[in-house]
Enzyme design. Structure first.
Site, PDB file in Angstrom:
ATOM      1  N   HIS A  61      53.406  44.326  39.615  1.00  0.00           N
ATOM      2  CA  HIS A  61      52.430  43.304  40.017  1.00  0.00           C
ATOM      3  C   HIS A  61      52.155  43.553  41.500  1.00  0.00           C
ATOM      4  CE1 HIS A  61      50.638  39.152  40.049  1.00  0.00           C
ATOM      5  NE2 HIS A  61      50.853  39.367  41.347  1.00  0.00           N
TER       6      HIS A  61
ATOM      7  N   ARG B 276      54.104  39.835  53.861  1.00  0.00           N
ATOM      8  CA  ARG B 276      55.551  39.599  53.755  1.00  0.00           C
ATOM      9  C   ARG B 276      56.299  40.932  53.832  1.00  0.00           C
ATOM     10  NH1 ARG B 276      55.412  36.214  48.378  1.00  0.00           N
ATOM     11  NH2 ARG B 276      53.148  36.257  48.603  1.00  0.00           N
TER      12      ARG B 276
ATOM     13  N   ARG C 145      50.346  25.729  38.525  1.00  0.00           N
ATOM     14  CA  ARG C 145      51.228  26.823  38.898  1.00  0.00           C
ATOM     15  C   ARG C 145      52.190  26.288  39.963  1.00  0.00           C
ATOM     16  NH1 ARG C 145      49.846  32.579  41.439  1.00  0.00           N
ATOM     17  NH2 ARG C 145      51.896  33.435  41.104  1.00  0.00           N
TER      18      ARG C 145
ATOM     19  N   ASN D 172      45.760  26.119  40.701  1.00  0.00           N
ATOM     20  CA  ASN D 172      46.612  26.988  41.509  1.00  0.00           C
ATOM     21  C   ASN D 172      46.240  26.699  42.959  1.00  0.00           C
ATOM     22  OD1 ASN D 172      48.063  28.993  42.714  1.00  0.00           O
ATOM     23  ND2 ASN D 172      47.149  30.685  41.548  1.00  0.00           N
TER      24      ASN D 172
ATOM     25  N   MET E 121      44.283  45.873  51.223  1.00  0.00           N
ATOM     26  CA  MET E 121      44.361  47.291  50.893  1.00  0.00           C
ATOM     27  C   MET E 121      43.003  47.984  51.026  1.00  0.00           C
ATOM     28  SD  MET E 121      46.238  49.789  50.160  1.00  0.00           S
ATOM     29  CE  MET E 121      47.846  49.441  49.472  1.00  0.00           C
ATOM     30  N   ARG E 122      41.916  47.244  50.754  1.00  0.00           N
ATOM     31  CA  ARG E 122      40.581  47.865  50.863  1.00  0.00           C
ATOM     32  C   ARG E 122      40.308  48.312  52.293  1.00  0.00           C
ATOM     33  NH1 ARG E 122      38.245  42.914  47.493  1.00  0.00           N
ATOM     34  NH2 ARG E 122      39.862  42.031  48.790  1.00  0.00           N
TER      35      ARG E 122
ATOM     36  N   GLU F 134      47.294  34.908  34.737  1.00  0.00           N
ATOM     37  CA  GLU F 134      48.316  33.866  34.910  1.00  0.00           C
ATOM     38  C   GLU F 134      47.797  32.506  34.432  1.00  0.00           C
ATOM     39  OE1 GLU F 134      48.224  35.564  38.763  1.00  0.00           O
ATOM     40  OE2 GLU F 134      50.385  35.332  39.005  1.00  0.00           O
TER      41      GLU F 134
HETATM   42  P1  AMP Z   1      45.752  39.414  44.411  1.00  0.00           P
HETATM   43  O1  AMP Z   1      46.767  38.761  45.279  1.00  0.00           O
HETATM   44  O2  AMP Z   1      46.241  39.831  43.081  1.00  0.00           O
HETATM   45  O3  AMP Z   1      44.454  38.641  44.343  1.00  0.00           O
HETATM   46  O4  AMP Z   1      45.376  40.784  45.155  1.00  0.00           O
HETATM   47  C1  AMP Z   1      44.760  40.747  46.414  1.00  0.00           C
HETATM   48  C2  AMP Z   1      44.781  42.124  47.014  1.00  0.00           C
HETATM   49  O5  AMP Z   1      44.203  43.095  46.115  1.00  0.00           O
HETATM   50  C3  AMP Z   1      43.870  42.178  48.239  1.00  0.00           C
HETATM   51  O6  AMP Z   1      44.578  41.813  49.374  1.00  0.00           O
HETATM   52  C4  AMP Z   1      43.436  43.612  48.282  1.00  0.00           C
HETATM   53  O7  AMP Z   1      44.333  44.303  49.109  1.00  0.00           O
HETATM   54  C5  AMP Z   1      43.618  44.139  46.853  1.00  0.00           C
HETATM   55  N1  AMP Z   1      42.353  44.550  46.248  1.00  0.00           N
HETATM   56  C6  AMP Z   1      41.443  43.794  45.611  1.00  0.00           C
HETATM   57  N2  AMP Z   1      40.399  44.541  45.203  1.00  0.00           N
HETATM   58  C7  AMP Z   1      40.659  45.812  45.586  1.00  0.00           C
HETATM   59  C8  AMP Z   1      39.978  47.064  45.458  1.00  0.00           C
HETATM   60  N3  AMP Z   1      38.807  47.159  44.847  1.00  0.00           N
HETATM   61  N4  AMP Z   1      40.577  48.166  45.975  1.00  0.00           N
HETATM   62  C9  AMP Z   1      41.771  48.071  46.593  1.00  0.00           C
HETATM   63  N5  AMP Z   1      42.455  46.935  46.748  1.00  0.00           N
HETATM   64  C10 AMP Z   1      41.918  45.819  46.251  1.00  0.00           C
END
Ligand code: AMP
Length: 402
Positions: free
Chosen positions: A209, A242, A94, A9, A285-286, A381
């Site tokens: 998702h 985005r 991917r 990926n 988000m953290r 995935e």
């Molecule tokens: P992904 O693209 O599925 O890897 O998700 C990435 C996003 O998940 C990051 O930008 C974070 O905003 C969020 N994320 C990951 N771990 C946490 C957590 N423990 N609490 C809140 N948001 C999280």
């Protein structure tokens, strides 16, 4: 020798990989997983056992030219040194956009590469990076079969109406229609729903998702009937950087009144909007959660994210004629207890009720009561890519043997 697959990926400066054993007629088994980060600069390589324990790590100093090609060749030689009893059967990739031509995973050849290159304008942020390792492997390891697995393919089950824009007919003929993305993730969730609740697998389910990219998918009997993303990976929910759905008139305003070039406008919508744009702070988000009580804009970004998710869930419920279950997955969906609580809280009108204790511990079921159920299901995935790659490989071998 045990046959293995590499699943790749590729991003702009990263290359994630997983190695799967595909011996026997059972689910592909993860052996190692890892990634290269900082490609093109100070690159870093880390690989872990399937269970998560660190296995190896390496860094390259900045200035040294270490890009995707160097990473891929390093990976191949690292694997050769560490997998005496294994032989590489194929590489699965991917690929974000399969367009109209590819409704299923495909064995890569010249024709496939050319067709996928034509789809770059439809996914400018992802498609070029997905194609780069395919070209490198064809050049450097020409004997290795490669399979392209698409994020769009899972949504081929959408009806003609669900995939239509109200634009002139000739635009549809050019391929301007709703495709939908995150299909590898939805495919995985759909494939495991029966393990959580067999009746749900047959029913009406909305999968959220929620990661750095975010979308919703409406499943009926396990297949996609509609999704919030459309022609490109910009539509639908606000995401990390985005914008999600915006009035198309905004783009003309950016071009005519703000005098942005198409490339500048594209950069704003793909990389400067979403949680980052609204908060002015972060796409993570953290970070936003940690500032939400003191920073008005961080709170506003989260509130907009939750509001848009719940509004779109309402729209998908209408398309499904009701809902039996809601599934949260990906980085935010799997980890952010507060986002799940806020979304389910906004859906009380539809009969959803949060089980707060279960939500705090990650479920898997996070709802109580007799209404629609809510779940946390970690996505996978890479496993879907491994499954699809093996299927294509076996079909190709069977065809050659017949
Ligand atoms: P992904 O693209 O599925 O890897 O998700 C990435 C996003 O998940 C990051 O930008 C974070 O905003 C969020 N994320 C990951 N771990 C946490 C957590 N423990 N609490 C809140 N948001 C999280």
């Amino acid at each position: 020798m045990i046959p293995v697959l590499i699943v790749l990926n590729a991003g702009s400066s990263s290359l994630k990989f997983q190695l799967f054993d595909i011996e026997g007629d059972v689910e592909p088994r993860l052996v190692w997983k890892g990634l290269y980060e900082g490609l093109g600069g100070a690159a870093h390589f880390i690989v872990r056992h399937a269970g998560g324990a660190d296995l190896d790590e390496m860094s390259w100093t900045s200035g040294a030219e270490f890009g995707h090609e160097e990473a891929l060749m390093h990976l191949i030689s690292w694997l050769r040194q560490h997998q005496e009893r294994r032989t590489l059967a194929a590489i699965g990739h991917r690929v974000v956009h399969g367009g109209q031509a590819f409704s299923a995973p495909v064995l890569v050849d010249d024709h496939v590469v050319q067709a996928l290159e034509k789809l770059v304008p439809l996914a400018p942020l992802h498609q070029p990076h997905n194609l780069e390792p395919i070209r490198i492997v064809r050049r450097r390891l020409p004997g290795v079969p490669q399979v392209a697995c698409f994020d769009t393919a899972f949504h081929q089950t959408q009806s003609d109406i669900a995939s239509l824009f109200a634009l002139p007919r000739e635009m549809r003929e050019r391929g301007v229609r709703r495709y939908g993305f995150h299909g590898l993730s939805y495919d995985y969730v759909s494939s495991v729903l029966k393990d959580y609740d067999p009746r749900l697998a047959e029913g009406r389910v909305i999968v959220a998702h929620l990661g750095n990219g975010a979308s919703l998918c409406a499943l009926k009997g396990g297949v996609s009937i509609t999704t919030t993303m459309g022609f490109s990976a910009l539509d639908g929910l606000p995401m990390g950087t985005r914008c999600g759905a915006v009035d198309a008139g905004v783009i003309f305003y950016m071009l005519r009144e703000m005098k942005l070039t198409p490339e500048e406008a594209e950069r704003v919508l793909y990389t400067k909007s979403g949680l980052l744009g609204v908060s002015g702070l972060s796409n993570d988000m953290r970070v936003l959660r940690s500032k939400a009580t003191t920073d008005v804009d961080a709170r506003r970004a989260i509130d907009l994210f939750v509001y848009r998710i719940t509004r779109e869930i309402g729209s998908l419920m209408a398309a499904l004629g009701g809902v039996d279950g809601l599934v949260f997955t990906a980085g935010i969906g799997e980890n952010d207890t507060a986002t799940r609580a806020e979304v389910v809280g906004c859906l009380a009108w539809a009969g959803l009720a949060l089980d707060e204790a279960a939500n705090r511990t990650g479920g898997p079921r996070i709802s109580s009561g007799s209404g629609p159920t809510a779940w946390v299901i970690p996505t996978n995935e890479e496993l879907v890519i491994a499954r699809q790659t093996r299927t294509v490989l076996n079909a190709t071998r069977a065809k050659l043997a017949s």
